[in-house]
Motif scaffolding. Structure first.
Motif, short mmCIF file in Angstrom:
data_model
loop_
_atom_site.label_atom_id
_atom_site.label_comp_id
_atom_site.label_asym_id
_atom_site.label_seq_id
_atom_site.Cartn_x
_atom_site.Cartn_y
_atom_site.Cartn_z
N VAL A 178 0.70 -1.16 -0.06
CA VAL A 178 0.04 -0.01 -0.18
C VAL A 178 1.02 1.28 0.14
O VAL A 178 1.99 1.16 0.65
N ILE A 179 0.35 2.25 -0.84
CA ILE A 179 1.27 3.39 -0.63
C ILE A 179 0.28 4.22 0.25
O ILE A 179 -0.94 4.63 0.05
N LEU A 180 0.84 4.88 1.37
CA LEU A 180 0.16 5.79 2.32
C LEU A 180 0.28 6.95 2.00
O LEU A 180 1.38 7.71 1.82
N VAL A 181 -0.74 7.84 1.84
CA VAL A 181 -0.65 9.26 1.31
C VAL A 181 -1.20 9.90 2.72
O VAL A 181 -2.35 9.82 3.28
N ALA A 182 -0.22 10.83 3.46
CA ALA A 182 -0.83 11.75 4.25
C ALA A 182 -0.94 13.13 3.80
O ALA A 182 -0.18 13.53 2.87
N GLY A 183 -2.09 13.62 4.43
CA GLY A 183 -2.78 15.07 3.76
C GLY A 183 -3.13 14.72 2.69
O GLY A 183 -3.24 15.53 1.51
N ALA A 184 -3.84 13.68 2.57
CA ALA A 184 -4.69 13.21 1.15
C ALA A 184 -5.71 14.09 0.76
O ALA A 184 -6.32 13.94 -0.59
N THR A 185 -6.41 14.80 1.47
CA THR A 185 -7.64 15.52 0.96
C THR A 185 -6.99 17.17 0.71
O THR A 185 -7.82 18.02 0.25
N GLY A 186 -5.82 17.42 0.73
CA GLY A 186 -5.24 18.68 0.46
C GLY A 186 -4.96 18.82 -1.05
O GLY A 186 -5.32 17.86 -2.05
N ARG A 206 -7.88 12.94 8.83
CA ARG A 206 -8.85 13.04 10.06
C ARG A 206 -10.19 13.00 10.23
O ARG A 206 -10.69 12.70 11.32
N ASP A 207 -10.82 13.53 9.05
CA ASP A 207 -12.19 13.38 8.91
C ASP A 207 -12.83 12.36 7.82
O ASP A 207 -12.65 12.68 6.54
N ILE A 208 -13.23 11.18 8.09
CA ILE A 208 -13.61 10.01 7.33
C ILE A 208 -14.56 10.77 6.36
O ILE A 208 -14.45 10.40 5.10
N ASP A 209 -15.71 11.18 6.70
CA ASP A 209 -16.78 11.69 6.07
C ASP A 209 -16.39 12.70 4.89
O ASP A 209 -16.78 12.48 3.81
N LYS A 210 -15.71 13.69 5.20
CA LYS A 210 -15.15 14.75 4.35
C LYS A 210 -14.29 14.11 3.60
O LYS A 210 -14.29 14.40 2.39
N ALA A 211 -13.29 13.35 3.86
CA ALA A 211 -12.47 12.49 2.93
C ALA A 211 -13.10 11.81 1.81
O ALA A 211 -12.91 12.00 0.65
N SER A 268 -15.84 12.40 0.61
CA SER A 268 -16.82 13.45 -0.33
C SER A 268 -15.74 13.97 -1.33
O SER A 268 -15.86 14.36 -2.35
N ILE A 269 -14.61 13.84 -0.95
CA ILE A 269 -13.25 14.36 -1.85
C ILE A 269 -12.57 13.39 -2.58
O ILE A 269 -12.14 13.45 -3.95
N ASN A 300 -12.45 3.82 -4.06
CA ASN A 300 -11.35 2.96 -4.13
C ASN A 300 -10.21 2.90 -3.16
O ASN A 300 -9.15 2.21 -3.12
N VAL A 301 -10.36 4.14 -2.49
CA VAL A 301 -9.34 4.63 -1.57
C VAL A 301 -9.52 3.95 0.11
O VAL A 301 -10.66 4.07 0.25
N ASP A 302 -8.55 3.29 0.52
CA ASP A 302 -8.88 2.79 1.92
C ASP A 302 -8.53 4.14 2.79
O ASP A 302 -7.42 4.47 2.73
N LEU A 303 -9.60 4.54 3.37
CA LEU A 303 -9.52 5.70 4.52
C LEU A 303 -9.26 5.24 6.00
O LEU A 303 -9.99 4.28 6.43
N VAL A 304 -8.27 5.80 6.41
CA VAL A 304 -7.79 5.48 7.87
C VAL A 304 -8.03 6.82 8.57
O VAL A 304 -7.53 7.75 8.21
N ALA A 305 -8.78 6.88 9.91
CA ALA A 305 -8.57 8.11 10.44
C ALA A 305 -7.47 7.97 11.52
O ALA A 305 -7.34 7.18 12.34
N ALA A 306 -6.60 8.91 11.23
CA ALA A 306 -5.46 9.35 12.29
C ALA A 306 -4.96 10.70 12.15
O ALA A 306 -5.48 11.31 11.20
N ASP A 307 -3.89 10.91 13.00
CA ASP A 307 -3.43 12.23 13.16
C ASP A 307 -1.99 12.41 13.34
O ASP A 307 -1.58 11.66 14.44
N ILE A 308 -1.26 12.95 12.39
CA ILE A 308 0.42 12.64 12.52
C ILE A 308 0.67 13.47 13.91
O ILE A 308 1.90 13.12 14.21
#
Length: 493
Positions: A53-61, A83-88, A90-91, A95-103
């Protein structure tokens, strides 16, 4: 004695095997028609896909969402750290695996977030907006800082640009595999895709009665069943469907298996074409009962065989076209010789992973920073000629100073990295020629589209390892970018 007698052959299982592996497409079509099941192209094996898996941090920016899009288009598996699954949702794509976390909170970078990652692309940044506020879609922000009086909202630059990046680097260092390895199968992370790739291929195809399967458990797979020598049989195996396109393992030295067996000798087969009953490349390996071991097999040690007979004049294995994989327990070795560690009856071979090893190192952590990070406080700098971020560094909480410290945490790690320092980011279409420099002196602009493409391209460039560089767009439209040539002119840190 019973094994010497003729046992009832299972015609139904024979047909099922041929149908599963699509030996006769007509049979497959008839079965789907009768059972009312359309062929599911979603799980067709694709060797070009990266299994990790490629992990993308800041994926909704602005850059991150474009990185995600490009990775998906190239067949990567993408996990978006948000940080926000629902917001992510919508963006980003479904096909993206969303995980809630905060660096900024290292306790949230759990095994669920970090498991099975093969690389990280970090596009995180503090939130900058006009003092008077912004629209919901951040329209003012995307015009550029020079058009308004900016302020930091939310977490501070120290928290995000330094401590957050450092937290992500520290977590990635624990979970990334060796940089010279390519994950082929991760059996610790069961998936529908894995279940649809592996199928039983037993001696029922030769009239025998052995039976096996591949069971996917919570954190391991088990090749298990019962092998019988009745009806002149004596082998059980599981095999993948053909990969299209095939795996390209060029540049690697061999294959590494992590297994726990029962003391018997098993075989691993690789095939370089899609024939049902063609040439295979085999290697026999012994297991230690109830003990996890690594079996490292150089490609040069695979033996070309056809139906357990060595093919003397066969070419060396073509590592660039690995079409299928097969695991087998057989009473035979090669050319009629018997397997010295074979016993009929129940068997079990547990598997954690299959990897290619000995490859060329490529970046495993791509970090988007900023041009100008070394300029605040640099002697001789004329602030009137510098971009807004440099002039306003102190006002913005030392944003560039903390970005530099974030870079330093990555450079101090053992992870092969690429640090990209873009000039002023724009919402323009992109597609311009790219200008790379080092020394942190250039000024200019560059599209977020082009930075996203640069992030993805860096993952596969061995000469992008351990580089820090600035980038801006040129005036001309790029026709065909020679990425290897662009990176080759840069000096490693």
């Amino acid at each position: 004695m019973a094994d010497k007698n003729r046992s009832q052959w299972d015609l139904g299982r024979f047909v099922e095997t041929l149908t599963y592996f699509e030996v006769f497409p007509f049979l497959t079509w008839v079965q789907q028609l009768i059972q009312g099941r359309p062929h599911d192209h979603q799980y067709l094996p694709n060797g070009a896909k990266n299994v990790g898996v490629i992990l993308v941090a800041g994926a909704t920016g602005g850059v991150g969402k474009r990185v995600v899009k490009r990775l998906l288009e190239r067949g990567y598996k993408v996990r978006a750290l948000v940080r926000d699954i629902d917001k992510a949702r919508s963006i980003l794509s479904n096909n993206v695996d969303l995980v809630a976390a905060d660096i900024t909170k290292p306790e949230t970078l759990t095994p669920m977030v970090m498991a099975n990652i093969q690389a990280v692309i970090c596009c995180t940044a503090v939130r900058v907006q006009p003092v008077e506020g912004d629209t919901a879609d951040r329209a003012k922000y995307y015009q550029g800082v020079k058009f308004y009086q900016p302020e930091i909202v939310g977490d501070t630059p120290e928290t995000v640009e330094y401590q957050g990046v450092k937290n992500l680097v520290d977590a990635a260092a624990k979970y990334l595999s060796s940089a010279d390895e390519k994950l082929i199968f991760d059996f610790t992370n069961p998936s529908t895709e894995l279940r649809n790739i592996w199928g039983a291929l037993d001696d029922v195809v030769m009239g025998g009665v052995s039976a096996s399967n591949m069971q996917l458990l919570d954190n391991t797979a088990v090749f298990t069943g019962n092998v019988s020598t009745a009806n002149s049989g004596g082998f059980a195996s599981v095999r993948t469907k053909n990969f299209e396109p095939p795996f390209n393992l060029s540049g690697y030295k061999g294959v590494d298996l992590r297994v726990k067996g029962d003391g018997q000798r098993y075989k691993l087969f690789l095939r370089t074409d899609s024939k049902w009953d063609g040439l295979g490349y085999s290697y026999s390996f012994d297991t230690v009962a109830n003990t996890w071991i690594n079996v490292r097999i150089p490609f040069t040690d695979f033996v070309p065989v056809f139906r357990a007979k060595i093919v003397k004049d066969a070419p060396a294995i073509d590592q660039s076209t690995i079409s299928s994989f097969q695991l087998m327990l057989s009473k035979f070795e090669y050319d009629g010789a018997l397997n010295p560690h074979f016993s009929a009856g129940n068997f079990a071979l547990q598997l954690e992973s299959m990897k290619a090893y000995g490859g060329t190192t490529t970046p495993q952590f791509v970090h988007v920073s900023s041009a100008g990070v070394t300029r605040p406080g640099r002697p001789g700098i004329n602030l009137d000629e510098e971009p807004p971020a440099v002039r306003l560094n102190d006002q913005l909480g030392g944003i560039l100073t903390w970005k530099l410290k974030g870079e330093d945490s990555l450079r101090a790690s053992s992870i092969p990295y690429t640090i990209i320092r873009p000039c002023a980011l724009t919402e323009e279409v992109g597609g311009k020629e790219l200008i790379f420099e080092q020394g942190d002196n250039i000024k200019g602009k560059i599209s977020r589209e082009d930075i996203a493409e640069l992030c993805v391209q860096a993952l596969n460039q061995h000469n992008a390892c351990n580089l820090t560089f600035e980038v801006k767009e040129g005036t001309n439209t790029a026709q065909n970018i020679n990425w290897q040539d662009l990176f080759s002119h840069l000096k490693p840190d």
